[in-house]
Design a protein around this motif. Structure first.
Motif, PDB file in Angstrom:
ATOM      1  N   LYS A  13      79.439  70.772-181.645  1.00  0.00           N
ATOM      2  CA  LYS A  13      78.101  71.273-182.643  1.00  0.00           C
ATOM      3  C   LYS A  13      77.621  72.383-182.135  1.00  0.00           C
ATOM      4  O   LYS A  13      77.220  72.618-181.329  1.00  0.00           O
ATOM      5  CB  LYS A  13      77.095  70.212-182.658  1.00  0.00           C
ATOM      6  N   VAL A  14      77.653  73.519-183.023  1.00  0.00           N
ATOM      7  CA  VAL A  14      77.235  74.993-182.634  1.00  0.00           C
ATOM      8  C   VAL A  14      76.051  75.228-183.617  1.00  0.00           C
ATOM      9  O   VAL A  14      76.224  75.237-184.894  1.00  0.00           O
ATOM     10  CB  VAL A  14      78.102  75.988-182.664  1.00  0.00           C
ATOM     11  N   TYR A  15      74.935  75.658-182.999  1.00  0.00           N
ATOM     12  CA  TYR A  15      73.836  76.276-183.951  1.00  0.00           C
ATOM     13  C   TYR A  15      73.529  77.903-183.579  1.00  0.00           C
ATOM     14  O   TYR A  15      73.711  78.095-182.592  1.00  0.00           O
ATOM     15  CB  TYR A  15      72.379  75.546-183.687  1.00  0.00           C
ATOM     16  N   PHE A  16      73.604  78.642-184.719  1.00  0.00           N
ATOM     17  CA  PHE A  16      73.367  80.108-184.492  1.00  0.00           C
ATOM     18  C   PHE A  16      72.154  80.639-184.867  1.00  0.00           C
ATOM     19  O   PHE A  16      71.580  80.145-185.736  1.00  0.00           O
ATOM     20  CB  PHE A  16      74.649  80.691-185.635  1.00  0.00           C
ATOM     21  N   ILE A  17      71.611  81.480-184.027  1.00  0.00           N
ATOM     22  CA  ILE A  17      70.235  82.045-184.271  1.00  0.00           C
ATOM     23  C   ILE A  17      70.307  83.390-183.695  1.00  0.00           C
ATOM     24  O   ILE A  17      70.946  83.640-182.755  1.00  0.00           O
ATOM     25  CB  ILE A  17      69.090  81.140-183.737  1.00  0.00           C
ATOM     26  N   SER A  18      69.194  84.406-184.318  1.00  0.00           N
ATOM     27  CA  SER A  18      69.336  85.736-183.759  1.00  0.00           C
ATOM     28  C   SER A  18      67.683  85.750-183.204  1.00  0.00           C
ATOM     29  O   SER A  18      66.966  85.504-184.206  1.00  0.00           O
ATOM     30  CB  SER A  18      69.783  86.684-184.699  1.00  0.00           C
ATOM     31  N   PHE A  19      67.558  86.791-182.470  1.00  0.00           N
ATOM     32  CA  PHE A  19      66.038  87.148-182.083  1.00  0.00           C
ATOM     33  C   PHE A  19      66.174  88.827-182.178  1.00  0.00           C
ATOM     34  O   PHE A  19      65.170  89.220-181.286  1.00  0.00           O
ATOM     35  CB  PHE A  19      65.684  86.561-180.650  1.00  0.00           C
ATOM     36  N   GLY A  20      66.759  88.986-183.247  1.00  0.00           N
ATOM     37  CA  GLY A  20      66.856  90.683-183.472  1.00  0.00           C
ATOM     38  C   GLY A  20      65.497  91.043-184.085  1.00  0.00           C
ATOM     39  O   GLY A  20      64.616  90.192-184.682  1.00  0.00           O
ATOM     40  N   THR A  21      65.370  92.228-184.474  1.00  0.00           N
ATOM     41  CA  THR A  21      64.041  93.048-185.223  1.00  0.00           C
ATOM     42  C   THR A  21      64.482  93.350-186.653  1.00  0.00           C
ATOM     43  O   THR A  21      63.590  93.513-187.289  1.00  0.00           O
ATOM     44  CB  THR A  21      63.729  94.200-184.023  1.00  0.00           C
ATOM     45  N   SER A  22      65.819  93.340-186.826  1.00  0.00           N
ATOM     46  CA  SER A  22      66.141  93.649-188.325  1.00  0.00           C
ATOM     47  C   SER A  22      65.564  92.758-189.206  1.00  0.00           C
ATOM     48  O   SER A  22      65.387  91.665-188.902  1.00  0.00           O
ATOM     49  CB  SER A  22      67.540  93.870-188.478  1.00  0.00           C
ATOM     50  N   GLU A  23      65.263  93.204-190.492  1.00  0.00           N
ATOM     51  CA  GLU A  23      64.847  92.409-191.675  1.00  0.00           C
ATOM     52  C   GLU A  23      65.442  90.957-191.463  1.00  0.00           C
ATOM     53  O   GLU A  23      65.048  90.086-191.756  1.00  0.00           O
ATOM     54  CB  GLU A  23      64.853  92.961-192.931  1.00  0.00           C
ATOM     55  N   LYS A  24      66.883  91.017-191.499  1.00  0.00           N
ATOM     56  CA  LYS A  24      67.830  90.027-191.937  1.00  0.00           C
ATOM     57  C   LYS A  24      67.563  88.584-190.993  1.00  0.00           C
ATOM     58  O   LYS A  24      67.810  87.543-191.179  1.00  0.00           O
ATOM     59  CB  LYS A  24      69.192  90.100-192.016  1.00  0.00           C
ATOM     60  N   TYR A  25      66.886  89.255-189.774  1.00  0.00           N
ATOM     61  CA  TYR A  25      66.690  88.118-188.563  1.00  0.00           C
ATOM     62  C   TYR A  25      65.163  87.565-188.826  1.00  0.00           C
ATOM     63  O   TYR A  25      64.991  86.579-188.205  1.00  0.00           O
ATOM     64  CB  TYR A  25      66.884  88.701-187.364  1.00  0.00           C
ATOM     65  N   TRP A  26      64.395  88.079-189.295  1.00  0.00           N
ATOM     66  CA  TRP A  26      63.075  87.653-189.494  1.00  0.00           C
ATOM     67  C   TRP A  26      62.941  86.248-190.336  1.00  0.00           C
ATOM     68  O   TRP A  26      63.599  86.214-191.222  1.00  0.00           O
ATOM     69  CB  TRP A  26      62.163  88.419-190.240  1.00  0.00           C
ATOM     70  N   LEU A  27      62.110  85.289-189.964  1.00  0.00           N
ATOM     71  CA  LEU A  27      62.219  83.843-190.505  1.00  0.00           C
ATOM     72  C   LEU A  27      61.120  84.131-191.537  1.00  0.00           C
ATOM     73  O   LEU A  27      61.338  83.425-192.576  1.00  0.00           O
ATOM     74  CB  LEU A  27      61.744  82.966-189.480  1.00  0.00           C
ATOM     75  N   SER A  28      60.110  84.953-191.367  1.00  0.00           N
ATOM     76  CA  SER A  28      59.135  85.151-192.361  1.00  0.00           C
ATOM     77  C   SER A  28      59.179  86.357-192.822  1.00  0.00           C
ATOM     78  O   SER A  28      58.921  87.409-192.366  1.00  0.00           O
ATOM     79  CB  SER A  28      57.781  84.775-191.888  1.00  0.00           C
ATOM     80  N   LYS A  29      59.534  86.519-194.343  1.00  0.00           N
ATOM     81  CA  LYS A  29      59.685  87.927-195.000  1.00  0.00           C
ATOM     82  C   LYS A  29      58.183  88.348-195.010  1.00  0.00           C
ATOM     83  O   LYS A  29      58.049  89.570-195.037  1.00  0.00           O
ATOM     84  CB  LYS A  29      60.082  87.771-196.490  1.00  0.00           C
ATOM     85  N   ILE A  30      57.171  87.570-195.384  1.00  0.00           N
ATOM     86  CA  ILE A  30      55.742  88.060-195.468  1.00  0.00           C
ATOM     87  C   ILE A  30      55.410  88.757-194.251  1.00  0.00           C
ATOM     88  O   ILE A  30      54.705  89.773-194.051  1.00  0.00           O
ATOM     89  CB  ILE A  30      54.744  86.884-195.598  1.00  0.00           C
ATOM     90  N   LEU A  31      55.716  87.957-192.955  1.00  0.00           N
ATOM     91  CA  LEU A  31      55.429  88.734-191.524  1.00  0.00           C
ATOM     92  C   LEU A  31      56.164  90.134-191.438  1.00  0.00           C
ATOM     93  O   LEU A  31      55.680  90.898-190.739  1.00  0.00           O
ATOM     94  CB  LEU A  31      55.833  87.673-190.473  1.00  0.00           C
TER      95      LEU A  31
END
Length: 238
Positions: A83-101
């Motif tokens: 089992k693999v889970y993929f996540i990013s901690f980058g600064t680009s818009e596509k990586y933000w969890l909250s679009k409002i933030l």
């Protein structure tokens, strides 16, 4: 506070409200504090205690934009049976969890202090989300924010929240290849990532993606991953 409420009560995050038993929006920071403190004191230690028994293997992929981080990580994910889970901690818009933030941070892009506050909140939300999916054999992390590799107070604060990787792959390739792949995002910042080992205290495996094909590169990475006895033990124990 408005951003936190908007994120939690988004239709897509119904499971989060049920998971943390949140029935109404936070009226002020005092109510938010009353929720957070018991959560870490009680829920974090007992309700989710079983998650701590699961030993995930954290693998961080670093390198300049266009070096092949996302491509290789996705290909590797498809080939692993675990089992693999993929996540990013980058600064680009596509990586933000909250679009409002993200939108709020964009208004203060020139004010680095305010921008970092919004970014820190989003990183914290990503970290919470990662905790909910921590029962995976492998956690693939596609990039860290580059500024944390500076030796200052800001980098230390972010380092506390960011997950500590068990293994780091530092990808590099020829400048002309990077320009072809990401002409608008080209940055010759490879040297910035070289210091990652000193900052995190982990020696990265440097992979030159310009010399091998994608299948051969993935095979090389898999050999490195499964040469680690700790990774084997974690998978077998789980």
């Amino acid at each position: 506070l408005k951003s936190i409420n908007s994120f939690i009560f988004n239709k897509k995050n119904t499971y989060l409200r049920k998971k943390f038993e949140i029935s109404k929006k936070f009226e002020n920071f005092i109510s938010l504090k009353k929720f957070i403190l018991p959560f870490f004191v009680i829920n974090f230690k007992f309700k989710f205690f079983e998650k701590f028994k699961f030993k995930s293997n954290y693998i961080l992929f670093l390198g300049s934009d266009g070096s092949g981080k996302t491509t290789l990580a996705n290909e590797l994910k498809n080939q692993l049976v675990s089992k693999v889970y993929f996540i990013s901690f980058g600064t680009s818009e596509k990586y933000w969890l909250s679009k409002i933030l993200f939108l709020l941070a964009g208004k203060y892009e020139k004010n680095k202090k305010i921008y970092c506050i919004f970014f820190f909140i989003d990183i914290l939300l990503r970290r919470i989300k990662l905790f909910l999916f921590s029962n995976h054999h492998f956690i693939f992390i596609d990039r860290f924010p580059g500024f944390i590799f500076n030796s200052n107070f800001k980098s230390k604060i972010f380092s506390i929240v960011l997950p500590r990787p068990n293994l780091i792959f530092l990808l590099k390739t020829q400048k002309k290849i990077i320009k072809e792949r990401k002409p608008l995002e080209f940055k010759n910042d490879y040297l910035k990532w070289v210091n990652i080992g000193k900052i995190l205290g982990i020696s990265p495996f440097i992979i030159d993606t310009s010399k091998l094909s994608i299948p051969k590169t993935v095979l090389k990475i898999k050999k490195i991953i499964f040469s680690k006895k700790k990774f084997f033990y974690n998978i077998l124990e789980n």
